[in-house]
Design an enzyme around this catalytic site. Sequence first.
Site, PDB file in Angstrom:
ATOM      1  N   TRP A 112       5.854 -10.411   1.417  1.00 46.20           N
ATOM      2  CA  TRP A 112       5.465 -10.105   2.202  1.00 46.20           C
ATOM      3  C   TRP A 112       6.281 -10.238   3.662  1.00 46.20           C
ATOM      4  O   TRP A 112       6.323 -11.599   3.675  1.00 46.20           O
ATOM      5  CB  TRP A 112       4.406 -10.012   2.343  1.00 46.20           C
ATOM      6  CG  TRP A 112       3.116  -8.544   3.087  1.00 46.20           C
ATOM      7  CD1 TRP A 112       2.526  -7.571   3.489  1.00 46.20           C
ATOM      8  CD2 TRP A 112       3.022  -9.166   4.736  1.00 46.20           C
ATOM      9  NE1 TRP A 112       2.417  -6.728   4.326  1.00 46.20           N
ATOM     10  CE2 TRP A 112       1.846  -8.020   4.878  1.00 46.20           C
ATOM     11  CE3 TRP A 112       3.093 -10.416   5.707  1.00 46.20           C
ATOM     12  CZ2 TRP A 112       1.795  -7.822   6.562  1.00 46.20           C
ATOM     13  CZ3 TRP A 112       3.166 -10.071   7.186  1.00 46.20           C
ATOM     14  CH2 TRP A 112       1.733  -8.829   7.333  1.00 46.20           C
ATOM     15  N   GLN A 170       4.246   0.690   2.413  1.00 40.52           N
ATOM     16  CA  GLN A 170       4.336  -0.522   2.717  1.00 40.52           C
ATOM     17  C   GLN A 170       5.522  -1.715   2.202  1.00 40.52           C
ATOM     18  O   GLN A 170       5.910  -0.887   1.227  1.00 40.52           O
ATOM     19  CB  GLN A 170       2.987  -1.615   2.814  1.00 40.52           C
ATOM     20  CG  GLN A 170       1.851  -1.314   3.757  1.00 40.52           C
ATOM     21  CD  GLN A 170       2.574  -1.139   5.196  1.00 40.52           C
ATOM     22  OE1 GLN A 170       2.155  -2.436   5.811  1.00 40.52           O
ATOM     23  NE2 GLN A 170       3.057  -0.065   5.295  1.00 40.52           N
ATOM     24  N   ASP A 210      -5.323   0.659   9.352  1.00 40.02           N
ATOM     25  CA  ASP A 210      -4.928   1.653   8.489  1.00 40.02           C
ATOM     26  C   ASP A 210      -5.361   3.063   8.772  1.00 40.02           C
ATOM     27  O   ASP A 210      -6.772   3.529   8.194  1.00 40.02           O
ATOM     28  CB  ASP A 210      -5.472   0.842   7.458  1.00 40.02           C
ATOM     29  CG  ASP A 210      -5.250  -0.399   7.097  1.00 40.02           C
ATOM     30  OD1 ASP A 210      -4.258  -1.282   7.736  1.00 40.02           O
ATOM     31  OD2 ASP A 210      -5.749  -1.317   5.960  1.00 40.02           O
ATOM     32  N   PHE A 225       2.335  -0.427   9.860  1.00 41.92           N
ATOM     33  CA  PHE A 225       0.969  -1.095   8.571  1.00 41.92           C
ATOM     34  C   PHE A 225       0.460  -0.420   8.146  1.00 41.92           C
ATOM     35  O   PHE A 225       1.079   1.608   8.685  1.00 41.92           O
ATOM     36  CB  PHE A 225       0.036  -1.760   9.464  1.00 41.92           C
ATOM     37  CG  PHE A 225       0.181  -3.168   9.823  1.00 41.92           C
ATOM     38  CD1 PHE A 225       1.196  -3.922   9.032  1.00 41.92           C
ATOM     39  CD2 PHE A 225      -0.629  -4.310   9.518  1.00 41.92           C
ATOM     40  CE1 PHE A 225       2.129  -5.267   8.795  1.00 41.92           C
ATOM     41  CE2 PHE A 225      -0.397  -6.184   9.322  1.00 41.92           C
ATOM     42  CZ  PHE A 225       0.670  -6.219   9.205  1.00 41.92           C
ATOM     43  N   SER A 226      -0.196   0.240   7.543  1.00 41.45           N
ATOM     44  CA  SER A 226      -0.643   0.762   6.679  1.00 41.45           C
ATOM     45  C   SER A 226      -0.754   2.856   8.199  1.00 41.45           C
ATOM     46  O   SER A 226      -1.306   2.229   8.742  1.00 41.45           O
ATOM     47  CB  SER A 226      -1.179   0.628   5.170  1.00 41.45           C
ATOM     48  OG  SER A 226      -0.868  -0.098   4.604  1.00 41.45           O
ATOM     49  N   ASP A 261       0.972  -0.852  -0.140  1.00 44.61           N
ATOM     50  CA  ASP A 261       0.307  -0.015   0.301  1.00 44.61           C
ATOM     51  C   ASP A 261       0.590   1.429  -0.355  1.00 44.61           C
ATOM     52  O   ASP A 261       1.972   1.807   0.945  1.00 44.61           O
ATOM     53  CB  ASP A 261      -1.050   0.065   1.180  1.00 44.61           C
ATOM     54  CG  ASP A 261      -1.209  -1.393   1.717  1.00 44.61           C
ATOM     55  OD1 ASP A 261      -1.287  -2.381   1.055  1.00 44.61           O
ATOM     56  OD2 ASP A 261      -1.787  -0.861   2.927  1.00 44.61           O
TER      57      ASP A 261
HETATM   58  C1  FRU Z   1      -3.539  -4.193   2.698  1.00 43.65           C
HETATM   59  C2  FRU Z   1      -3.300  -4.233   4.273  1.00 43.65           C
HETATM   60  C3  FRU Z   1      -3.668  -3.248   5.132  1.00 43.65           C
HETATM   61  C4  FRU Z   1      -2.066  -3.226   6.302  1.00 43.65           C
HETATM   62  C5  FRU Z   1      -1.151  -3.392   5.281  1.00 43.65           C
HETATM   63  C6  FRU Z   1      -0.418  -4.403   6.072  1.00 43.65           C
HETATM   64  O1  FRU Z   1      -2.919  -3.397   1.660  1.00 43.65           O
HETATM   65  O2  FRU Z   1      -3.166  -5.207   4.829  1.00 43.65           O
HETATM   66  O3  FRU Z   1      -4.267  -3.340   6.223  1.00 43.65           O
HETATM   67  O4  FRU Z   1      -1.834  -2.633   6.882  1.00 43.65           O
HETATM   68  O5  FRU Z   1      -1.934  -3.849   4.160  1.00 43.65           O
HETATM   69  O6  FRU Z   1       0.962  -4.503   4.713  1.00 43.65           O
END
Ligand code: FRU
Length: 504
Positions: free
Chosen positions: A76, A68, A175, A111-112, A52
């Site tokens: 990931w 991210q 988020d 995270f985001s 993201d």
């Molecule tokens: C969406 C997500 C968010 C989270 C992030 C983790 O793509 O799952 O909800 O914050 O990516 O990388």
Amino acid sequence: MTNQPDSLATDPQRLATELTRAETGNAALQAQVQQRWYPSFHIAAKAGWINDPNGLSHFGGRYQVFFQHHPYSTAWGPMHWGHVSSENMVTWRREPIALAPTLEADRDGVFSGSAVTGDDGLLYAYYTGHRWSNGVNEDEGSDQVQCLATSADGVTFEKKGVVVEGPVELPNFRDPKVFREGETWYMVFGATSAEHRGQVWMYTSTDMLTWNFDCILFEDPDPDVFMLECPDFFKLGDHWVLIYCPMGVAKRGYESRNGHNAGYVVGNWEPGGEFEQLTDYRLIDWGHNFYAPQTFETADGRRVGYGWMGSFTLPLASQAEDGWAGQLTVPREFTLGPDLSLRNAPIAELEQLRGQERVLGALRLEPNESKTLLSGVGAYEFEVVLNLAESEAERIGFKVGLGADGSHAFIGHDDLSGRVFIDRRLTACDGGYRAAPAPDGDLLKLRVLVDRGSIEVFVNDGAESVTSFAFFGEGERELVLTAESGCAVIESITLWGLDSIWEN
Ligand code: FRU
């Protein structure tokens, strides 16, 4: 619910150490990066995984884009915030990795989140601190809280710790997107309710540090949807747009075919009031790879955003061998159509990337005739106006990235389904067919941005868009126009080479 900042949070030395470690790990991976599909005019990490867009803002005279990032591998993993900045949203400077997990609250991932400028002139980056409940993986859910980090220069951050503790029983709570209306700051984020429904929660603050629960702004009416990732909420014209990424949504015809899909509803809202929904949920983009979009307001009042091009569910070809995975879309301006549809088109500045221009003008192709438009090309753009009323073809299409082995992506207009499509079934390493509804009318305009491994199609100046990775065959690639089973009448075609966006 009131939450005070967690004063024991910061440990600048630990953050500096973790960021140095991340840069070193990423540098090792850069040696593996292959250029064949690596983007030339899209934001991606030098190496490693991204998802993201985060923290979109204009700060210190520059546009700031964070994302991210897992700097150590193409998969990931524990999330960091990568960072690039730009004076003009056209050419970009790579900045050091901005945030890494260092606190107990963000132990398994930064995270985001989003970023805004405070009255004190600092950049406030709000993000979700993520921990696996069992300390290892998702099997027993996660503990998620909203955290703050501030920066005086937009590059180096100081963590301020937790500003919103989650109700511990909720498995998803993340988020944060922060904005100001009048004197009040608002934070919206996604949550899974106790009843397992997807919701958007809203908190408010007057000092950016102490946040109070305000309301549950929205619950997805679909009972199968259990989480709304990456909500964004902003005023556009006279209305409010709520963007979110529903998890658990079922596929329906051409819609929501991806593992992860992003859409929106439009409505009315006043601070302190309820969100009055005026439209049904619609997709923002119809392609294979468009997720977790985030927007911000530019100084001249435009609503500009980026989406993530990638996939959590289908491994990308570049992940296995090429040392990188994921890119952002080009910056797009979002506007509302008269029917309250959300339109998106490349920002005007992007034309500055255009190099050599070729004006082909009007063309007519006889049934099943093909015409090579470009040879040996990398990154380019073209704009075409199809005369659908005078064409007889079943499909008028462009073979994009056509290699010597015949592999290519096929994009264009399907007159039978009335759709604009990206067909990847003949690419070297991925498949699938995605298509947006073509607006009514005798003329159809397509603007197509082709990078080394991706395609973005904009229909009628942004009425619809289709965004997909397309890992073309290797070597010299051609662009070929073809008319299937009928003639094609084309009013105009113009093509441009596109320059790279990177300053470093
Ligand atoms: C969406 C997500 C968010 C989270 C992030 C983790 O793509 O799952 O909800 O914050 O990516 O990388």
